[in-house]
Structure formats: C-alpha cells, structure tokens
Design an enzyme around this catalytic site. Structure first.
Site, PDB file in Angstrom:
ATOM      1  N   GLU A   1     -35.456  25.999  17.896  1.00 36.80           N
ATOM      2  CA  GLU A   1     -34.031  26.324  17.768  1.00 36.80           C
ATOM      3  C   GLU A   1     -33.600  27.532  18.605  1.00 36.80           C
TER       4      GLU A   1
ATOM      5  N   TYR B   1     -35.112  30.531  18.742  1.00 37.41           N
ATOM      6  CA  TYR B   1     -35.473  31.849  18.201  1.00 37.41           C
ATOM      7  C   TYR B   1     -36.643  32.449  19.008  1.00 37.41           C
TER       8      TYR B   1
ATOM      9  N   ARG C   1     -43.196  24.854  13.534  1.00 35.58           N
ATOM     10  CA  ARG C   1     -42.031  24.075  14.000  1.00 35.58           C
ATOM     11  C   ARG C   1     -41.941  24.185  15.516  1.00 35.58           C
TER      12      ARG C   1
ATOM     13  N   HIS D   1     -29.787  26.796  19.388  1.00 35.48           N
ATOM     14  CA  HIS D   1     -28.446  27.042  18.832  1.00 35.48           C
ATOM     15  C   HIS D   1     -27.401  27.167  19.930  1.00 35.48           C
TER      16      HIS D   1
ATOM     17  N   GLN E   1     -19.136  21.811   6.244  1.00 32.22           N
ATOM     18  CA  GLN E   1     -18.004  22.640   5.806  1.00 32.22           C
ATOM     19  C   GLN E   1     -18.373  23.708   4.781  1.00 32.22           C
TER      20      GLN E   1
HETATM   21  P1  FAD Z   1      -5.736  12.687  -2.215  1.00 37.35           P
HETATM   22  O1  FAD Z   1      -6.966  12.367  -1.488  1.00 37.35           O
HETATM   23  O2  FAD Z   1      -4.466  12.714  -1.466  1.00 37.35           O
HETATM   24  O3  FAD Z   1      -5.607  11.669  -3.441  1.00 37.35           O
HETATM   25  C1  FAD Z   1      -4.464  11.565  -4.248  1.00 37.35           C
HETATM   26  C2  FAD Z   1      -4.457  10.206  -4.934  1.00 37.35           C
HETATM   27  O4  FAD Z   1      -3.437  10.208  -5.919  1.00 37.35           O
HETATM   28  C3  FAD Z   1      -4.159   9.051  -4.001  1.00 37.35           C
HETATM   29  O5  FAD Z   1      -5.193   8.093  -4.081  1.00 37.35           O
HETATM   30  C4  FAD Z   1      -2.824   8.500  -4.516  1.00 37.35           C
HETATM   31  O6  FAD Z   1      -2.745   7.091  -4.387  1.00 37.35           O
HETATM   32  C5  FAD Z   1      -2.861   8.927  -5.972  1.00 37.35           C
HETATM   33  N1  FAD Z   1      -1.523   9.040  -6.605  1.00 37.35           N
HETATM   34  C6  FAD Z   1      -0.488   9.843  -6.224  1.00 37.35           C
HETATM   35  N2  FAD Z   1       0.526   9.717  -7.102  1.00 37.35           N
HETATM   36  C7  FAD Z   1       0.132   8.841  -8.049  1.00 37.35           C
HETATM   37  C8  FAD Z   1       0.739   8.311  -9.227  1.00 37.35           C
HETATM   38  N3  FAD Z   1       1.946   8.666  -9.636  1.00 37.35           N
HETATM   39  N4  FAD Z   1       0.048   7.405  -9.956  1.00 37.35           N
HETATM   40  C9  FAD Z   1      -1.204   7.024  -9.578  1.00 37.35           C
HETATM   41  N5  FAD Z   1      -1.813   7.502  -8.480  1.00 37.35           N
HETATM   42  C10 FAD Z   1      -1.165   8.404  -7.737  1.00 37.35           C
HETATM   43  N6  FAD Z   1     -11.094  16.949   4.311  1.00 37.35           N
HETATM   44  C11 FAD Z   1     -12.210  17.585   4.547  1.00 37.35           C
HETATM   45  O7  FAD Z   1     -12.586  18.459   3.784  1.00 37.35           O
HETATM   46  N7  FAD Z   1     -12.989  17.280   5.633  1.00 37.35           N
HETATM   47  C12 FAD Z   1     -12.643  16.335   6.509  1.00 37.35           C
HETATM   48  O8  FAD Z   1     -13.351  16.103   7.489  1.00 37.35           O
HETATM   49  C13 FAD Z   1     -11.446  15.638   6.286  1.00 37.35           C
HETATM   50  N8  FAD Z   1     -11.052  14.677   7.137  1.00 37.35           N
HETATM   51  C14 FAD Z   1      -9.895  14.028   6.910  1.00 37.35           C
HETATM   52  C15 FAD Z   1      -9.499  13.050   7.818  1.00 37.35           C
HETATM   53  C16 FAD Z   1      -8.325  12.357   7.611  1.00 37.35           C
HETATM   54  C17 FAD Z   1      -7.915  11.342   8.602  1.00 37.35           C
HETATM   55  C18 FAD Z   1      -7.532  12.646   6.464  1.00 37.35           C
HETATM   56  C19 FAD Z   1      -6.252  11.899   6.227  1.00 37.35           C
HETATM   57  C20 FAD Z   1      -7.907  13.628   5.570  1.00 37.35           C
HETATM   58  C21 FAD Z   1      -9.094  14.330   5.797  1.00 37.35           C
HETATM   59  N9  FAD Z   1      -9.517  15.343   4.946  1.00 37.35           N
HETATM   60  C22 FAD Z   1     -10.679  15.983   5.170  1.00 37.35           C
HETATM   61  C23 FAD Z   1      -8.664  15.821   3.846  1.00 37.35           C
HETATM   62  C24 FAD Z   1      -9.149  15.331   2.484  1.00 37.35           C
HETATM   63  O9  FAD Z   1      -9.254  13.931   2.511  1.00 37.35           O
HETATM   64  C25 FAD Z   1      -8.178  15.818   1.425  1.00 37.35           C
HETATM   65  O10 FAD Z   1      -8.191  17.222   1.392  1.00 37.35           O
HETATM   66  C26 FAD Z   1      -8.539  15.293   0.041  1.00 37.35           C
HETATM   67  O11 FAD Z   1      -8.522  13.892   0.047  1.00 37.35           O
HETATM   68  C27 FAD Z   1      -7.554  15.798  -1.010  1.00 37.35           C
HETATM   69  O12 FAD Z   1      -7.954  15.273  -2.222  1.00 37.35           O
HETATM   70  P2  FAD Z   1      -6.965  15.047  -3.454  1.00 37.35           P
HETATM   71  O13 FAD Z   1      -7.771  14.347  -4.468  1.00 37.35           O
HETATM   72  O14 FAD Z   1      -6.334  16.313  -3.801  1.00 37.35           O
HETATM   73  O15 FAD Z   1      -5.800  14.107  -2.905  1.00 37.35           O
HETATM   74  P1  NAP Z   2      -3.512  21.434   9.054  1.00 39.09           P
HETATM   75  O1  NAP Z   2      -4.923  21.681   9.383  1.00 39.09           O
HETATM   76  O2  NAP Z   2      -2.779  22.401   8.237  1.00 39.09           O
HETATM   77  O3  NAP Z   2      -2.764  21.228  10.448  1.00 39.09           O
HETATM   78  C1  NAP Z   2      -1.414  20.965  10.549  1.00 39.09           C
HETATM   79  C2  NAP Z   2      -0.966  21.133  11.999  1.00 39.09           C
HETATM   80  O4  NAP Z   2       0.405  20.852  12.080  1.00 39.09           O
HETATM   81  C3  NAP Z   2      -1.192  22.514  12.528  1.00 39.09           C
HETATM   82  O5  NAP Z   2      -1.793  22.377  13.802  1.00 39.09           O
HETATM   83  C4  NAP Z   2       0.209  23.120  12.637  1.00 39.09           C
HETATM   84  O6  NAP Z   2       0.151  23.882  13.816  1.00 39.09           O
HETATM   85  C5  NAP Z   2       1.120  21.907  12.709  1.00 39.09           C
HETATM   86  N1  NAP Z   2       2.378  22.065  11.969  1.00 39.09           N
HETATM   87  C6  NAP Z   2       2.549  22.588  10.731  1.00 39.09           C
HETATM   88  N2  NAP Z   2       3.849  22.537  10.374  1.00 39.09           N
HETATM   89  C7  NAP Z   2       4.518  21.966  11.404  1.00 39.09           C
HETATM   90  C8  NAP Z   2       5.872  21.650  11.627  1.00 39.09           C
HETATM   91  N3  NAP Z   2       6.798  21.905  10.723  1.00 39.09           N
HETATM   92  N4  NAP Z   2       6.193  21.090  12.802  1.00 39.09           N
HETATM   93  C9  NAP Z   2       5.269  20.822  13.730  1.00 39.09           C
HETATM   94  N5  NAP Z   2       3.966  21.101  13.571  1.00 39.09           N
HETATM   95  C10 NAP Z   2       3.579  21.673  12.420  1.00 39.09           C
HETATM   96  O7  NAP Z   2      -3.364  20.055   8.307  1.00 39.09           O
HETATM   97  P2  NAP Z   2      -3.955  18.605   8.605  1.00 39.09           P
HETATM   98  O8  NAP Z   2      -4.397  18.435  10.008  1.00 39.09           O
HETATM   99  O9  NAP Z   2      -2.916  17.709   8.069  1.00 39.09           O
HETATM  100  O10 NAP Z   2      -5.224  18.530   7.695  1.00 39.09           O
HETATM  101  C11 NAP Z   2      -5.100  18.566   6.273  1.00 39.09           C
HETATM  102  C12 NAP Z   2      -6.327  19.165   5.685  1.00 39.09           C
HETATM  103  O11 NAP Z   2      -7.411  18.268   5.820  1.00 39.09           O
HETATM  104  C13 NAP Z   2      -6.683  20.426   6.434  1.00 39.09           C
HETATM  105  O12 NAP Z   2      -6.484  21.559   5.625  1.00 39.09           O
HETATM  106  C14 NAP Z   2      -8.098  20.252   6.826  1.00 39.09           C
HETATM  107  O13 NAP Z   2      -8.910  21.287   6.313  1.00 39.09           O
HETATM  108  C15 NAP Z   2      -8.551  18.944   6.251  1.00 39.09           C
HETATM  109  N6  NAP Z   2      -9.243  18.241   7.333  1.00 39.09           N
HETATM  110  C16 NAP Z   2     -10.413  18.740   7.769  1.00 39.09           C
HETATM  111  C17 NAP Z   2     -11.075  18.118   8.794  1.00 39.09           C
HETATM  112  C18 NAP Z   2     -12.387  18.642   9.287  1.00 39.09           C
HETATM  113  O14 NAP Z   2     -12.948  18.097  10.220  1.00 39.09           O
HETATM  114  N7  NAP Z   2     -12.946  19.669   8.715  1.00 39.09           N
HETATM  115  C19 NAP Z   2     -10.543  16.991   9.387  1.00 39.09           C
HETATM  116  C20 NAP Z   2      -9.336  16.521   8.916  1.00 39.09           C
HETATM  117  C21 NAP Z   2      -8.691  17.163   7.894  1.00 39.09           C
HETATM  118  P3  NAP Z   2       1.372  24.644  14.476  1.00 39.09           P
HETATM  119  O15 NAP Z   2       2.177  25.168  13.331  1.00 39.09           O
HETATM  120  O16 NAP Z   2       0.763  25.682  15.336  1.00 39.09           O
HETATM  121  O17 NAP Z   2       2.071  23.603  15.288  1.00 39.09           O
HETATM  122 FE1  SF4 Z   3     -23.313  20.613   4.073  1.00 39.30          FE
HETATM  123 FE2  SF4 Z   3     -22.715  19.306   1.819  1.00 39.30          FE
HETATM  124 FE3  SF4 Z   3     -21.353  18.790   4.062  1.00 39.30          FE
HETATM  125 FE4  SF4 Z   3     -23.906  18.001   3.770  1.00 39.30          FE
HETATM  126  S1  SF4 Z   3     -22.128  17.298   2.594  1.00 39.30           S
HETATM  127  S2  SF4 Z   3     -23.034  18.991   5.542  1.00 39.30           S
HETATM  128  S3  SF4 Z   3     -24.752  19.710   2.630  1.00 39.30           S
HETATM  129  S4  SF4 Z   3     -21.382  20.726   2.945  1.00 39.30           S
END
Ligand code: FAD
Ligand code: NAP
Ligand code: SF4
Length: 709
Positions: free
Chosen positions: A167, A169, A217, A255, A342
């Site tokens: 890695e 080191y 390693r 790294h 993460q």
């Molecule tokens: P949600 O996942 O939004 O779930 C809410 C649920 O509530 C939904 O299934 C909805 O149908 C249900 N619901 C709402 N209202 C009602 C109602 N009245 N009755 C019944 N059901 C209802 N996060 C990461 O940490 N790492 C990532 O790499 C990552 N990648 C992402 C990539 C994409 C493309 C997207 C879209 C999101 C990603 N996220 C990622 C974000 C992550 O998925 C969200 O932070 C997480 O899903 C939030 O969880 P939650 O349970 O709060 O809400």
């Molecule tokens: P986000 O990370 O908060 O990004 C939102 C983006 O939209 C920012 O780049 C912001 O940048 C822009 N924005 C915010 N308000 C705006 C406005 N009014 N008009 C135009 N642009 C605006 O949110 P997200 O991409 O929706 O992701 C949601 C959550 O899912 C995140 O918190 C993230 O942690 C998680 N997630 C994580 C991963 C991962 O790989 N770790 C992948 C997907 C999602 P500017 O304001 O500079 O334009």
């Molecule tokens: Fe790290 Fe857990 Fe994500 Fe695996 S799932 S990479 S152990 S945070």
C-alpha cells in the site's frame, strides 16, 4: 464444515496452529486504536467478530516506533506497558474462541506528521510533507523495532503479527524504485531494495519465535509508475517465505495510485488473478483480497484455486456474524458491505472513529450491544408497543426491523410496490449495483423479524389514527427540490426521478443542474454505454445492470471486470512496472454538462475516498464540469447561463434537475394535532446533508428510544 461453502469452511493447518476456516478479517484502522478507554471499545468490536466465527483477524496498523506513526500520537507497540494494555483485546478475542494478529505498520513518507522518514527524501503526491532520508543507523534500529514490536505483540497475547509491506508504506517505499533513490546497500539494485524487508522478516521470526503466525503483506500490484515488476514480486515473495513468513497476504495499489481498488465501482474479486499468479510457486498459504464481500465469491475464489485464504475487511464491519450466517446456510441474512466507504474510510480521513453505513452498531458495540442475528444479546425492552412505521426506505427499514427484533408489533407501510425508497434508484447507477444487496438483506430481515409489511399503501392521517398505534414513526423521506429558474416547466426539463424511476429517455445533449451525489450519479449513468444498451432491457426487469449478473464462476470473474481494467488502465498481463497500462477511454455516448452554482471544486462534498474517482471517470468521458454558474432561463434553444458574468447558451435537448431535496413530512402536523405519538426520522426529519448512513442510524436510534420510552 458447511455443505454450501466447503472450501471457505475448510480449516487451515499452519503446522503449529490451525485456523478454523479460510476467512481473514483484513486490517482496518477504526480510530478506536487511539481511544483513551483502555481498549474497551476495540475489545468489544473484535470480540463480536470472533464470536461471529471469522478464522483470523488482523488489527489496524500499529507503529513499531514514533517515527512510524500514521498521525501524531497514533497507536504504537514498543513498550511492555503498551503490550499489557493490549491484553484486554486478545483476552476478549480468545474468550470468544477467536484468533487475532497485530499489524505492524510503519507509515514512512505517508505519515501525517512532520517527522516523517523514508528511504529517500521524495515527497508522496498525497502528502504535504517531504520526508527525511533515513540514515543507515536508523534503518538498522527500525528493523530492530519491528522485531521488538512482534515480540511484544506475542507478550500481549496476540496469535501473530502481520508485517505491512504494501500500500505504499515504508517497506514498500524501500522495495520500489519510485521512492527508493539510495545509492548505498539499501537502494539501487533489486537485491539492495529488498534488504530492508528481508531483514525485518528474519528479525521478527527470530525474536517472536517459531510457533507464532507471521503474515507478510506483499505489494503484488503497485498500480503506480516505477512500481515493482511481476518478476520482482515473485522473487520477493519466495525470499520472504525463506526468511520465515507463515503466510503471504496480497497488497493491491499504493494509496497514491489514481485507480480505485476497493470502491463500489470495482467489480467483486477483481484482483484475485494477481494472487493466483503466485499460486503453486510457494509452499506457504497465500491470501487474496479486495472487493470480496459475499461467501459465494469467497467460495468460488478458493474453489477455483485463486488463493488459499480470503481476506475480507469491510464485510466484517458491515456484518460481524458474516461467517456464522454462512455456516448456518443463511447467507441471505448477511448485511453485505456495499463498498461505499462512507462510514469507514471517509470517517477515518476526517479523524472520526469508523462505523458502517449499513451497520451503525459497528465500532460502537459497547453502546449498541448485540446484533439482529443475536437479538437475545440486546438489552431487554422496557415496553411492548404496536408501532406504525411509514416509509420503507433505509430509515424505515432500519427502524422497523430493530423494533420487531425486540418483539414489538410493527406495521411498515410504503406507497411503492417495493421496499427500499431511494435505494431503488441508487442501485441502477452503473457501479452501484451493490446497493441491491442492502435491499435483499432488509427484505429477508423483515420476514425473519416478523414485520407486517403493507406495500402499495399510501397512508393518510385518518388511516394511522384508525390503526390505534402506540407510536407512529414517519420515515417518508424527501421530494426533489424544483429550483426557481424561468422556463422550469419547459418539456425538456426532467427531474432525476423521471430519468431513474420514470425511465424517460434523454437526448444526446444534456445539462445536469446540481453537482451533488445524485448529479454525479446521473452523469455517470448518462455517460455510460451500459445505459444505452440497457434502456430496452430495462422495461421488463425494472432496473439496469442487475446484481444477478455478478459472476458465479472463475471464467467470468475477470470477464466481468474487463471493462474496469480497461477504463482504469490495469494491465492484467503485467508487462510494465506497477501493472499499469494506458486507460481505454469510453467513447462518450452524449454530450453532458454538469453544473453547480457554488465556486470551487465540482462535487467538493463527495466522499474523500471516492469523489476523486467519480471526477476522473466523468472527465475521461468528456463531461464538462462547470462551477460558479447562474441559471438564467430554459427555452427551446436550451439552457441559458451566466458564467463569471458572461452569457452562455448550452444547446441541450434535456435539462436534468438534481438540485437537492426537501423533506416529505405532510403527515406530521395533522398527526400531532390529533395528539398521536408521532416521531420522525431520516430524510423526513432533515433533508439537508441527508444520506443513507444517517437514515439507517436514525432508525436504530429511534427504535432504541421507543422501546426504552
Ligand atoms: P427514502 O429513501 O426517500 O424513503 C421514503 C419512503 O417513504 C419511500 O419509499 C416512499 O415511497 C415512502 N412514503 C412517503 N410518503 C408515504 C406515505 N404517505 N405512505 C407510505 N409511504 C410513503 N445515499 C448514500 O448514503 N450513499 C449513496 O451512494 C447514495 N446514492 C444515491 C443515489 C441516488 C440515485 C439516489 C436517488 C439517492 C442516493 N442516496 C445515497 C441517498 C439515499 O438513498 C437517501 O439518503 C435515503 O434513501 C434516505 O432514506 P429515507 O428512508 O429517509 O427516505
Ligand atoms: P446534494 O448533495 O445536496 O446536492 C444538491 C446540488 O444541487 C448541489 O450541487 C447544489 O449546488 C445544487 N442546488 C441546491 N439548491 C439548488 C437550487 N435551488 N438551484 C440549483 N441548484 C441547487 O443533494 P443530492 O445530490 O440530491 O443528494 C442527496 C443526498 O444523497 C446527498 O446528501 C448525498 O449525501 C446522498 N448521496 C450520496 C452519494 C454518494 O456517492 N456518497 C451519491 C448520491 C447521493 P449549488 O448550490 O452549488 O448549485
Ligand atoms: Fe464501509 Fe460499511 Fe460502506 Fe462497507 S458498507 S464500505 S463497511 S461504510
């Protein structure tokens, strides 16, 4: 012995001791090594994994002396009092029937303190400091310090040590011409460059005794320029064996390498071929590593002769009971590591203790004892309740299963036809297929814990009141934010929901508004050839590339990774030093602009250990990343911007909005007004800074709060 995984559960006889199976928990720094709690938390963390049945564990890196510290006041083993303190760890592990080795790691030029040393005064690209060149006397005393450290580890009750030689080191820095420019007996020829590690190996064996596990390693694929050649790796491994190693573990990539080697976009088992090149050439067991996260992959690797043992690190953070579940034939209940980094590596880089996105108990075993595999170890409830959880996204799934595992009557509602919330979109992104595994896990856990699941059920305030619940948990997530831009109603404007969940096609020129995690993911999807190829296939399958395509035999282990090797320039024929080749850039399928309003680096808030790889991917695919933009309007001509005051028109077919989200909590106030016992978690509670890590942790915390209400 397991009928399903006979190779994984085959004991490994090391002559003087036998490992109960072929699974090694690889070294991971957790941040608990430096906690001032007499190793209370670290002992509980290792004990849980020993109880879960892993064959051998390796601690995070422990320095043999102060100069070897990774960071100031890092963990070190150079005194008897330090050895005594470690007895707490080894005692806890042995009590649970496990075995543990201590990793000895000298950071060399990777140390994050100004007193860093290296074979030559050559700064690493990832370090702010230039190292001091080690004089000969210091090289000699460092060899001695490694040996003393190993002897002290033995005194502390460890079953062995792992000498960290990969890695990038210190030891690796001596071996590779990249960082070793010395002209004395410690540099120059290959023989001179390997003198330091060989002397360490001999000294460790001599001082620690014969009946003590010593894993070395070896960096088998440096993935940096001026790294080792394959011939050198092979020669070195033979010499390390002759110098007394019990086993050889595989190290992949320094790294400072600009190739992701463990992130989720790396295909499973993508580096097993490297270890296999050594198989049959040594008499001691070989351990392979990197992106092995299921018992099926581990079994296949062992069965097909890629290695004698399999190292998995993060998978044991995600699930301490990984081996126990596999042994019981319940691998569907394994909480699979999705390689997101993460809560583990990204935490460590921020100076926080590690945990796990899918398992918030990890590294907090003293705070959250037990596991859902052994709910009887969780402290008993004070109350029995009937609970409604609204929303089956990560937050709701976590809360519902935690509650039900403790005997609560739980009803989980979701408006959608399947569980998972936004994870159902995340799993569609190329390179994020592992997210599917979290949904598989929760699906089976709901069944095991007896949660009553009501899908296709959008609940209203009236429904919830009529249900007469003692507690109502709102986990209703978020709704996409619609930015206030003139022309936002134009037909060429789509939200990420339209693209990911609605399956709407996207034209050849696209602007993505918002460069957060979702903006990056959407850009990766739209710039990927797989997206084009799978648009049609998608209709019937409800998803793009599915995890069903994860390889099940040796032939397609590398086949499935071919695209990854080509895209990142990994030479599987090993013609060049370091195993590098010219990356084959994917021909862009469409022209994409990824935009953000704020100044500075695009995607600044992406994870430290993965953000750079996402940026490199998009750059290689010709995606134009623009910061400091103002959105003027959207019309038939395209998206009108002001960039540093200058008007620019992007002539796009579509504008995809990824501008963050707002909370969905429309049920909250009506339920409060109806005097219901209502709680709120995940995205519904707070949309800013939301991610699945917080959502899943919120679920656990809320379940704890309810049962102890
Ligand atoms: P949600 O996942 O939004 O779930 C809410 C649920 O509530 C939904 O299934 C909805 O149908 C249900 N619901 C709402 N209202 C009602 C109602 N009245 N009755 C019944 N059901 C209802 N996060 C990461 O940490 N790492 C990532 O790499 C990552 N990648 C992402 C990539 C994409 C493309 C997207 C879209 C999101 C990603 N996220 C990622 C974000 C992550 O998925 C969200 O932070 C997480 O899903 C939030 O969880 P939650 O349970 O709060 O809400
Ligand atoms: P986000 O990370 O908060 O990004 C939102 C983006 O939209 C920012 O780049 C912001 O940048 C822009 N924005 C915010 N308000 C705006 C406005 N009014 N008009 C135009 N642009 C605006 O949110 P997200 O991409 O929706 O992701 C949601 C959550 O899912 C995140 O918190 C993230 O942690 C998680 N997630 C994580 C991963 C991962 O790989 N770790 C992948 C997907 C999602 P500017 O304001 O500079 O334009
Ligand atoms: Fe790290 Fe857990 Fe994500 Fe695996 S799932 S990479 S152990 S945070």
């Amino acid at each position: 012995m397991s009928a399903t995984y006979p190779n994984l559960f085959k004991p490994l006889d090391l002559g003087f001791t036998t490992l109960r199976n072929r699974a090694l928990m690889g070294s991971m720094h957790t941040g608990l090594e430096e906690a001032h709690d007499d190793f209370h938390a670290l002992s509980a963390y290792f004990a849980a994994r020993a109880r879960g049945g892993v064959g051998l564990m390796v601690t995070g890196g422990i320095a043999p002396n102060r100069l070897g510290w990774l960071a100031p006041f890092g963990a070190k083993m150079s005194t008897r009092s330090e050895a005594k303190a470690h007895q707490h760890i080894t005692g806890a592990v042995h009590e649970e029937g496990g075995k543990i080795a201590m990793q000895i790691l000298h950071a060399g030029r990777y140390a994050m303190h100004p007193m860093l040393v290296a074979p030559s005064a050559v700064r690493a690209q990832i370090s702010p400091f230039k190292p001091w060149e080690m004089p000969s006397w210091l090289i000699r005393s460092t060899i001695n310090d490694f040996a003393t450290s190993a002897a002290l580890a033995r005194e502390a009750g460890y079953d062995g040590v792992e000498i960290m030689g990969s890695e990038g080191y210190l030891i690796n820095q001596f071996i590779a011409p990249r960082s070793n420019r010395r002209k004395d007996q410690w540099g120059g020829s290959f023989e001179n460059r390997i003198r330091f590690p060989l002397e360490i190996m001999r000294a460790v064996r001599q001082k620690a005794g014969k009946d003590f596990i010593v894993i070395f390693r070896v960096s088998m694929l440096d993935l940096v320029e001026d790294g080792s050649t394959w011939d050198e790796v092979e020669q070195f491994a033979l010499r390390i064996q002759d110098a007394g190693a019990t086993m050889i573990n595989t190290g992949i990539g320094w790294h400072e390498a600009r190739i992701p080697t463990i992130a989720t976009m790396v295909p499973r088992g993508a580096y097993a071929w490297v270890t296999q090149r050594l198989m049959g050439k040594l008499q001691i067991p070989l351990i392979t590593t990197n992106r092995i996260n299921t018992p099926e992959t581990a079994e296949m690797i062992l069965r097909e002769g890629y290695a004698d043992m399999v190292s998995m690190a993060r998978p044991f953070l995600a699930d301490p009971d990984f081996m126990a579940k596999a042994a019981a034939g319940k691998s569907e209940l394994i909480n699979t590591c999705i390689a997101c980094n993460q809560a583990c590596l990204d935490h460590i880089f921020k100076g926080k203790a590690a945990s796990c996105l899918v398992n918030p108990r990890a590294c907090r075993e003293t705070k959250f004892p037990g596991s859902l595999w052994e709910p009887e170890r969780i402290p008993p409830n004070e109350h029995q309740f009937k609970v409604a959880v609204v929303g089956a996204g990560p937050a709701g799934l976590s809360c519902a299963t935690e509650l039900a595992a403790r005997g609560q009557e739980v009803h989980l509602f979701d408006a959608a036809a399947q569980i998972g919330g936004q994870f159902n979109m995340a799993k569609l992104i190329p390179g994020k297929e592992e997210f599917y595994e979290t949904l598989r896990y929760f699906g089976h856990l709901l069944e095991k814990t007896g949660v009553q699941v009501h899908l296709n059920t959008r609940v209203s305030t009236e429904d919830l009141i009529a249900g007469q619940f003692d507690h109502i948990v709102l986990a209703t997530g978020v709704v996409p934010r619609t930015p206030d831009i003139p022309g936002i109603e134009h037909p060429k404007v789509l939200s990420y929901l339209d693209v990911l969940a609605g399956g709407k096609s996207v034209g050849e020129k696209v602007a993505v508004i918002g460069a957060g995690g979702i903006g990056f993911d959407v850009s990766i999807l739209l710039s990927s050839a797989e997206y084009e190829n799978s648009l049609l296939a998608r209709e019937g399958r409800g998803g793009l590339r599915n995890v069903e395509s994860i390889p099940s035999n040796a032939e397609n282990l590398e086949g499935a990774a071919t695209h990854y090797y080509q895209e990142w320039g990994i030479d599987t024929t090993y013609q060049n030093r370091g195993g590098l080749s010219k990356p084959a850039v994917e021909k862009p399928t469409r022209q994409i602009w990824l935009l953000q309003r704020s100044k500075g680096k695009i995607g600044e808030r992406l994870g430290k250990t993965t953000g750079w790889a996402h940026r490199l991917t998009l750059k290689a695919r010709g995606v134009q990343m623009m910061a400091d933009v103002q959105y003027e309007k959207i019309d038939d001509a395209g998206l009108h911007l002001l960039v540093k005051g200058e008007p620019i028109l992007l002539p796009v077919d579509h504008v995809v909005i990824c501008a963050g989200q707002n909370t969905e909590r429309s049920l909250l106030i009506p339920l409060q007004m109806a005097e219901q016992n209502v709680h709120i978690i995940g995205g519904a509670k707070e949309a800013a800074e939301l991610d699945a890590k917080r959502a899943i942790e919120d679920g656990l915390l809320m379940a704890n709060a309810i049962v102890n209400h």
